[in-house]
Motif scaffolding. Structure first.
Motif, short mmCIF file in Angstrom:
data_model
loop_
_atom_site.label_atom_id
_atom_site.label_comp_id
_atom_site.label_asym_id
_atom_site.label_seq_id
_atom_site.Cartn_x
_atom_site.Cartn_y
_atom_site.Cartn_z
N ILE A 256 -94.04 -53.81 -36.16
CA ILE A 256 -92.76 -53.14 -36.41
C ILE A 256 -91.80 -53.34 -35.24
CG2 ILE A 256 -91.68 -50.87 -36.73
CD1 ILE A 256 -94.31 -50.07 -38.22
N LYS A 257 -92.28 -53.16 -34.02
CA LYS A 257 -91.44 -53.35 -32.84
C LYS A 257 -90.95 -54.80 -32.73
CE LYS A 257 -93.68 -49.65 -30.20
NZ LYS A 257 -94.63 -49.34 -29.12
N SER A 258 -91.80 -55.73 -33.12
CA SER A 258 -91.41 -57.15 -33.08
C SER A 258 -90.22 -57.41 -34.00
CB SER A 258 -92.59 -58.03 -33.48
OG SER A 258 -93.65 -57.91 -32.56
N LEU A 259 -90.23 -56.80 -35.18
CA LEU A 259 -89.12 -57.00 -36.12
C LEU A 259 -87.82 -56.48 -35.54
CD1 LEU A 259 -90.59 -56.10 -39.63
CD2 LEU A 259 -90.77 -58.22 -38.32
N SER A 260 -87.89 -55.37 -34.80
CA SER A 260 -86.67 -54.77 -34.25
C SER A 260 -86.03 -55.67 -33.20
CB SER A 260 -86.98 -53.41 -33.64
OG SER A 260 -87.72 -53.54 -32.43
N ARG A 261 -86.79 -56.61 -32.63
CA ARG A 261 -86.27 -57.50 -31.59
C ARG A 261 -85.70 -58.80 -32.16
NH1 ARG A 261 -90.40 -57.02 -26.41
NH2 ARG A 261 -90.54 -54.74 -26.40
N ASN A 263 -83.04 -61.13 -34.05
CA ASN A 263 -81.60 -61.00 -34.20
C ASN A 263 -81.25 -60.66 -35.65
OD1 ASN A 263 -81.12 -63.48 -35.78
ND2 ASN A 263 -81.63 -64.57 -33.89
N GLN A 264 -80.07 -60.19 -35.87
CA GLN A 264 -79.67 -59.67 -37.17
C GLN A 264 -79.74 -60.74 -38.26
OE1 GLN A 264 -78.92 -56.30 -37.60
NE2 GLN A 264 -79.28 -56.91 -39.73
N THR A 265 -79.44 -61.98 -37.88
CA THR A 265 -79.49 -63.07 -38.86
C THR A 265 -80.90 -63.24 -39.42
OG1 THR A 265 -77.72 -64.24 -37.70
CG2 THR A 265 -79.06 -65.53 -39.23
N ILE A 266 -81.90 -63.18 -38.53
CA ILE A 266 -83.30 -63.30 -38.98
C ILE A 266 -83.71 -62.06 -39.76
CG2 ILE A 266 -85.71 -63.51 -38.23
CD1 ILE A 266 -84.17 -66.05 -37.84
N GLN A 267 -83.32 -60.88 -39.29
CA GLN A 267 -83.67 -59.64 -39.99
C GLN A 267 -83.16 -59.65 -41.44
OE1 GLN A 267 -82.75 -55.95 -38.06
NE2 GLN A 267 -83.82 -56.47 -36.16
N ASN A 268 -82.00 -60.24 -41.63
CA ASN A 268 -81.42 -60.30 -42.99
C ASN A 268 -82.23 -61.19 -43.92
OD1 ASN A 268 -79.35 -58.60 -42.18
ND2 ASN A 268 -77.90 -60.27 -41.77
N LYS A 269 -83.06 -62.05 -43.34
CA LYS A 269 -83.83 -63.00 -44.16
C LYS A 269 -85.23 -62.51 -44.52
CE LYS A 269 -81.69 -67.19 -42.22
NZ LYS A 269 -81.96 -68.45 -41.47
N ILE A 270 -85.67 -61.37 -43.93
CA ILE A 270 -87.07 -61.00 -44.05
C ILE A 270 -87.26 -59.58 -44.59
CG2 ILE A 270 -87.69 -62.48 -42.10
CD1 ILE A 270 -88.03 -59.88 -40.44
N ASP A 271 -88.48 -59.31 -45.00
CA ASP A 271 -88.95 -57.94 -45.19
C ASP A 271 -90.43 -57.89 -44.84
OD1 ASP A 271 -90.43 -58.82 -47.49
OD2 ASP A 271 -88.69 -58.49 -48.76
N LEU A 272 -90.93 -56.69 -44.61
CA LEU A 272 -92.33 -56.48 -44.23
C LEU A 272 -92.96 -55.47 -45.16
CD1 LEU A 272 -94.85 -56.62 -42.31
CD2 LEU A 272 -93.75 -54.81 -40.96
N THR A 374 -92.70 -61.61 -31.90
CA THR A 374 -91.29 -61.79 -32.29
C THR A 374 -90.93 -63.27 -32.32
OG1 THR A 374 -90.70 -59.68 -31.25
CG2 THR A 374 -88.92 -61.23 -31.70
N HIS A 375 -91.34 -63.98 -31.28
CA HIS A 375 -91.02 -65.41 -31.17
C HIS A 375 -91.67 -66.22 -32.29
CE1 HIS A 375 -90.10 -69.25 -29.45
NE2 HIS A 375 -91.35 -69.52 -29.16
N LYS A 376 -92.94 -65.94 -32.59
CA LYS A 376 -93.67 -66.71 -33.62
C LYS A 376 -93.13 -66.41 -35.01
CE LYS A 376 -96.31 -68.27 -30.36
NZ LYS A 376 -95.90 -69.50 -29.66
N ILE A 377 -92.74 -65.16 -35.25
CA ILE A 377 -92.13 -64.83 -36.54
C ILE A 377 -90.84 -65.62 -36.72
CG2 ILE A 377 -90.95 -63.01 -37.85
CD1 ILE A 377 -92.99 -61.02 -36.67
#
Length: 426
Positions: A256-261, A263-272, A374-377
């Motif tokens: 969960i903490k990794s997702l928060s790190r 950037n917004q562009t990547i966050q918009n592309k994913i879900d968990l 975070t980096h690998k995701i």
């Protein structure tokens, strides 16, 4: 057609209705019994779940006193989360009764040569004796796969405290106080270790030569879990998945903490999607809310293993940074469904994942694990070609671990051990 080898199979925990070791024990029994003549010896608590034609099943009954004692132990150790070191120590007398009864029931039959080999599978953690080894003079005794004994990584002291690791000194005491423990490992004709960590631990503890111990991964996978190939994506989102008990060492909080790190562009592309339940669930839900990830993270709760298949097949990446995993069946299940896996390189799960099937992160510290996850995701979300390549290789890798294949390998080990023992007895 069955091989005519007669196997006395000791699986105290053998139950298809339960999870973890009891389910593994059942899978071993199910597949081995298709290939050889098996007599299964298990605990009476499993009786109603074991209905097999043409297979002898002996259920060892438990004293009423121990049934009451087990209820007492449950009350002591199942407060909010399981205190495993205390549980394993306090439940030993229950296993000791089983062990004693098995010895007296089968000692004469083994000495009479009724079985070609004795194979003890559960309990799997390497801290239990098998008294029956005393009777295996001319009959080979196979132990394992045994797996466990792993310590917490040095950088995770806080999580170690949360998991009651300060009680792990009970293991060392047991090695000296439990009757027959050292004798089991000294007299076993061959020992199968479920991970490299456990293999090295047992070699060091008992000064075992390579000829008497070998690596045999603990977990397997059902053939119907293994895809031929992953079907094309149906949407543009990249779906991340975590499957497991929500307890400190599984490190869902780090996912969960990794997702928060990101950037917004990547966050918009994913879900968990988080599948599982446990003592940490409320804390994890609060963490998601605190980090503003409510639109990205979904908690499913506990589901039966058969239903987890749907979640694996809808996902694209498996995130499982557990820092104290002995077997890690969920990683095999994810790979079987074509998911690149990002795991902590510690314990059994680090041995399933290869460079072609995912990423392994050294668990140096919580911060480092979070940073690297975070980096690998990000790499896998942005690189469709790499994700697809790892998906194909993951399926190929998982096929090596089907229960059917593991049973075939075990029968080959039986044949080798029987031949060696007969050669020595001539």
């Amino acid at each position: 057609m069955k091989n005519q080898i007669k196997v006395l199979l000791l699986i105290e925990q053998c139950n298809p209705a339960w999870q973890s070791v009891p389910l593994e024990g059942y899978k071993y029994f199910q597949e081995i019994s298709k290939l050889v003549d098996v007599t299964l010896v298990t605990h009476d608590r499993n009786k109603e779940y074991l209905k097999f034609d043409n297979t002898e099943i002996v259920c060892i009954e438990e004293m009423h006193l121990f049934k009451a004692y087990y209820s007492l132990v449950e009350g002591l150790v199942y407060k909010h989360k399981v205190n495993w070191p205390l549980y394993n120590s306090l439940t030993y007398p229950i296993y000791a009764e089983f062990n004693h009864k098995v010895y007296h029931k089968f000692k004469s039959k083994i000495l009479n040569g009724d079985y070609d080999i004795v194979h003890a599978i559960t309990p799997m953690i390497p801290r239990y004796p098998y008294k029956i080894v005393k009777a295996c003079h001319s009959t080979p005794f196979l132990l394992g796969p045994v797996n466990g004994g792993i310590t917490f990584p040095p950088g995770f002291r806080e999580k170690a405290r949360e998991e009651f690791a300060y009680l792990n000194f009970l293991r060392a005491i047991g090695r000296f106080l439990i009757p027959g423990y050292r004798e089991t490992y000294k007299k076993a004709d061959r020992i199968l270790a479920g991970s490299t960590y456990t293999l090295n631990l047992l070699k060091r503890l008992f000064n075992l030569p390579d000829s008497r111990i070998s690596l045999f991964f603990e977990n397997g996978i059902d053939s119907n879990f293994v895809l031929t190939q992953k079907p094309p994506k149906q949407d543009s989102k990249v779906h991340l998945l975590f499957v497991g008990r929500l307890v400190p060492y599984k490190c869902a909080d780090i996912v969960i903490k990794s997702l928060s790190r990101l950037n917004q562009t990547i966050q918009n592309k994913i879900d968990l999607t988080i599948v599982g339940d446990g003592s940490e669930k409320v804390l994890l839900e609060k963490l998601v809310q605190k980090l503003g990830l409510n639109d990205i993270v979904q908690f499913i709760g506990w589901v039966p293993q058969s239903q987890t298949l749907d979640y694996y097949r809808q996902a694209d990446i498996f995130c499982f940074p557990s820092i104290r995993e002995f077997g890690g069946a969920v990683v095999l299940e994810a790979m079987a469904n074509g998911l690149p896996c990002i795991v902590a390189n510690y314990g059994g799960i680090g041995e399933y994942v290869t460079e072609e099937t995912g990423f392994k992160i050294e668990p140096i510290s919580p911060e480092y694990l979070t940073q690297e996850l975070t980096h690998k995701i990000q790499i896998l979300v942005e690189d469709d070609q790499l994700r697809e390549s790892m998906s194909v290789k993951s399926i190929e890798r998982a096929r090596q671990f089907t229960w059917e294949r593991k049973a075939i390998e075990l029968v080959k080990i039986y044949e080798q051990m029987i031949s060696e023992k007969r050669s020595l007895d001539k």
